[in-house]
Design a protein around this motif. Structure first.
Motif, PDB file in Angstrom:
ATOM      1  N   GLU A  72       1.270  -1.410   0.447  1.00  8.17           N
ATOM      2  CA  GLU A  72      -0.748  -0.328  -0.001  1.00  8.17           C
ATOM      3  C   GLU A  72       0.782   1.121  -0.317  1.00  8.17           C
ATOM      4  OE1 GLU A  72      -4.019   2.103   2.754  1.00  8.17           O
ATOM      5  OE2 GLU A  72      -2.537   0.554   3.528  1.00  8.17           O
ATOM      6  N   VAL A  73       2.272   1.000   0.378  1.00  9.24           N
ATOM      7  CA  VAL A  73       2.540   2.144   0.992  1.00  9.24           C
ATOM      8  C   VAL A  73       3.893   1.509   0.608  1.00  9.24           C
ATOM      9  CG1 VAL A  73       4.389   4.110   1.811  1.00  9.24           C
ATOM     10  CG2 VAL A  73       1.461   3.980   1.983  1.00  9.24           C
ATOM     11  N   ALA A  74       5.043   1.928   0.564  1.00 13.03           N
ATOM     12  CA  ALA A  74       6.076   1.681  -0.737  1.00 13.03           C
ATOM     13  C   ALA A  74       7.619   2.990  -0.004  1.00 13.03           C
ATOM     14  CB  ALA A  74       6.956   1.205  -1.959  1.00 13.03           C
ATOM     15  N   TYR A  75       8.726   2.662   0.009  1.00 12.32           N
ATOM     16  CA  TYR A  75       9.881   3.171   0.670  1.00 12.32           C
ATOM     17  C   TYR A  75      11.126   2.680   0.037  1.00 12.32           C
ATOM     18  CZ  TYR A  75       6.278   4.018   5.171  1.00 12.32           C
ATOM     19  OH  TYR A  75       5.178   4.699   4.893  1.00 12.32           O
ATOM     20  N   ALA A  76      11.851   4.213  -0.490  1.00 10.05           N
ATOM     21  CA  ALA A  76      13.073   3.776  -0.724  1.00 10.05           C
ATOM     22  C   ALA A  76      13.474   5.314  -0.645  1.00 10.05           C
ATOM     23  CB  ALA A  76      13.125   3.183  -2.073  1.00 10.05           C
ATOM     24  N   GLU A  77      14.966   4.387  -0.145  1.00  9.55           N
ATOM     25  CA  GLU A  77      16.870   5.409  -0.543  1.00  9.55           C
ATOM     26  C   GLU A  77      17.409   5.345  -2.202  1.00  9.55           C
ATOM     27  OE1 GLU A  77      20.652   6.872   1.532  1.00  9.55           O
ATOM     28  OE2 GLU A  77      19.141   6.104   3.157  1.00  9.55           O
ATOM     29  N   LEU A  78      17.454   6.798  -2.509  1.00 10.92           N
ATOM     30  CA  LEU A  78      17.630   6.767  -4.268  1.00 10.92           C
ATOM     31  C   LEU A  78      18.266   8.259  -3.953  1.00 10.92           C
ATOM     32  CD1 LEU A  78      13.638   6.647  -5.569  1.00 10.92           C
ATOM     33  CD2 LEU A  78      15.605   4.597  -5.474  1.00 10.92           C
ATOM     34  N   ALA A  79      19.292   8.114  -4.181  1.00 12.93           N
ATOM     35  CA  ALA A  79      21.204   9.019  -4.489  1.00 12.93           C
ATOM     36  C   ALA A  79      20.449   9.393  -2.681  1.00 12.93           C
ATOM     37  CB  ALA A  79      20.722   9.509  -5.767  1.00 12.93           C
ATOM     38  N   GLY A  80      20.483   9.067  -1.754  1.00  9.44           N
ATOM     39  CA  GLY A  80      20.260  10.237  -0.657  1.00  9.44           C
ATOM     40  C   GLY A  80      19.657  10.293  -0.093  1.00  9.44           C
ATOM     41  N   LEU A  81      17.799  11.200  -1.046  1.00  8.99           N
ATOM     42  CA  LEU A  81      17.195  11.290  -0.394  1.00  8.99           C
ATOM     43  C   LEU A  81      16.333   9.632  -0.486  1.00  8.99           C
ATOM     44  CD1 LEU A  81      16.196  13.793  -3.778  1.00  8.99           C
ATOM     45  CD2 LEU A  81      16.778  13.861  -1.100  1.00  8.99           C
ATOM     46  N   ARG A  82      15.443  10.292   1.157  1.00  7.47           N
ATOM     47  CA  ARG A  82      14.137   8.898   1.310  1.00  7.47           C
ATOM     48  C   ARG A  82      13.073   9.603  -0.023  1.00  7.47           C
ATOM     49  NH1 ARG A  82      15.281  11.751   7.326  1.00  7.47           N
ATOM     50  NH2 ARG A  82      14.935  13.371   5.818  1.00  7.47           N
ATOM     51  N   GLY A  84       8.643   7.765  -0.661  1.00  7.06           N
ATOM     52  CA  GLY A  84       7.424   7.247  -0.165  1.00  7.06           C
ATOM     53  C   GLY A  84       6.393   6.822  -1.452  1.00  7.06           C
ATOM     54  N   VAL A  85       6.089   5.790  -1.567  1.00  4.75           N
ATOM     55  CA  VAL A  85       5.452   6.004  -3.257  1.00  4.75           C
ATOM     56  C   VAL A  85       4.018   5.378  -2.394  1.00  4.75           C
ATOM     57  CG1 VAL A  85       4.184   5.509  -5.453  1.00  4.75           C
ATOM     58  CG2 VAL A  85       6.720   5.586  -4.604  1.00  4.75           C
ATOM     59  N   VAL A  86       2.471   6.385  -2.710  1.00  7.46           N
ATOM     60  CA  VAL A  86       1.344   5.725  -1.859  1.00  7.46           C
ATOM     61  C   VAL A  86       0.610   6.228  -3.000  1.00  7.46           C
ATOM     62  CG1 VAL A  86       0.991   8.098  -0.903  1.00  7.46           C
ATOM     63  CG2 VAL A  86      -0.288   6.285   0.074  1.00  7.46           C
ATOM     64  N   HIS A  87      -1.054   5.994  -2.700  1.00  8.34           N
ATOM     65  CA  HIS A  87      -1.727   6.008  -3.937  1.00  8.34           C
ATOM     66  C   HIS A  87      -2.982   7.052  -4.141  1.00  8.34           C
ATOM     67  CE1 HIS A  87      -4.485   6.315  -7.450  1.00  8.34           C
ATOM     68  NE2 HIS A  87      -5.203   6.007  -6.837  1.00  8.34           N
ATOM     69  N   GLU A  88      -3.259   6.906  -2.199  1.00  8.94           N
ATOM     70  CA  GLU A  88      -4.520   8.085  -1.824  1.00  8.94           C
ATOM     71  C   GLU A  88      -3.901   9.067  -0.598  1.00  8.94           C
ATOM     72  OE1 GLU A  88      -8.449   8.341  -1.866  1.00  8.94           O
ATOM     73  OE2 GLU A  88      -8.272   5.416  -2.461  1.00  8.94           O
ATOM     74  N   THR A  89      -3.422  10.510  -0.555  1.00  5.75           N
ATOM     75  CA  THR A  89      -3.610  10.866   0.009  1.00  5.75           C
ATOM     76  C   THR A  89      -4.617  12.158   0.576  1.00  5.75           C
ATOM     77  OG1 THR A  89      -2.837  12.877  -1.221  1.00  5.75           O
ATOM     78  CG2 THR A  89      -1.376  11.575  -0.776  1.00  5.75           C
ATOM     79  N   GLY A  90      -5.598  12.214   0.402  1.00  4.92           N
ATOM     80  CA  GLY A  90      -7.144  12.296   0.863  1.00  4.92           C
ATOM     81  C   GLY A  90      -7.351  13.522  -0.303  1.00  4.92           C
TER      82      GLY A  90
END
Length: 167
Positions: A72-82, A84-90
């Protein structure tokens, strides 16, 4: 590092295939981030085979097969940045405040659902990005996706790409 951001592909309901311009971007990206509403597993399979790295989540229109394969939520560190990916934020009203409170440890949050491109900064630190939809413009003038770069630990060159109308 080059990023490709997309969401709400809704295949094959809204279009028969991803636009060629978008597919051309996939192998050029170091990471592809998809914020849900794939609708079919074939699109997930296609991007998994073509992308160097795929970070995706399921959306509200994704059934059990996609939910079994994606979080439902994915997290990744990419080139030093954190990230997040999510579908809905309201709703749009109050989005920055809600997302800053929900994701206090992120630098960038990629989201979808509305099909409306969005680029803002919450709480002076969290970049919120919605790439729109490459296949279903809804009330928007164009179908869209985003690209971005990470350089020296900073997100740069965030660009919204308009796709030509489907024929």
């Amino acid at each position: 590092m080059r990023l490709l951001l997309l969401s709400d592909t809704h295949l094959p309901k809204r279009a028969k295939a991803l636009p060629p311009q978008l597919l051309d971007e996939v192998p050029r990206a170091d990471a592809v981030l998809h914020a849900g509403d794939w609708v079919d597993t074939a699109t997930l399979d296609l991007l998994q085979t073509r992308a160097r790295r795929l970070i995706g989540v399921y959306g509200n229109n994704d059934g059990p097969e996609l939910r079994a394969r994606l979080p439902e939520v994915a997290y990744a560190e990419l080139a030093g940045l954190r990230f997040g990916v999510v579908h809905e934020t309201g709703p749009a009203q109050g989005r920055e405040r809600r997302c800053a409170a929900r994701f206090p440890d992120l630098d960038v949050l990629v989201f979808g659902h509305s099909h409306i491109p969005w680029d803002s900064v919450a709480d002076g630190r969290l970049r919120l990005l919605n790439p729109g939809s490459p296949t279903d413009r809804r009330r928007q003038p164009y179908c869209t996706y985003m690209t971005a770069r990470i350089a020296s630990g900073r997100l740069t060159g965030v660009e919204l790409h308009r796709l030509p109308p489907r024929t």
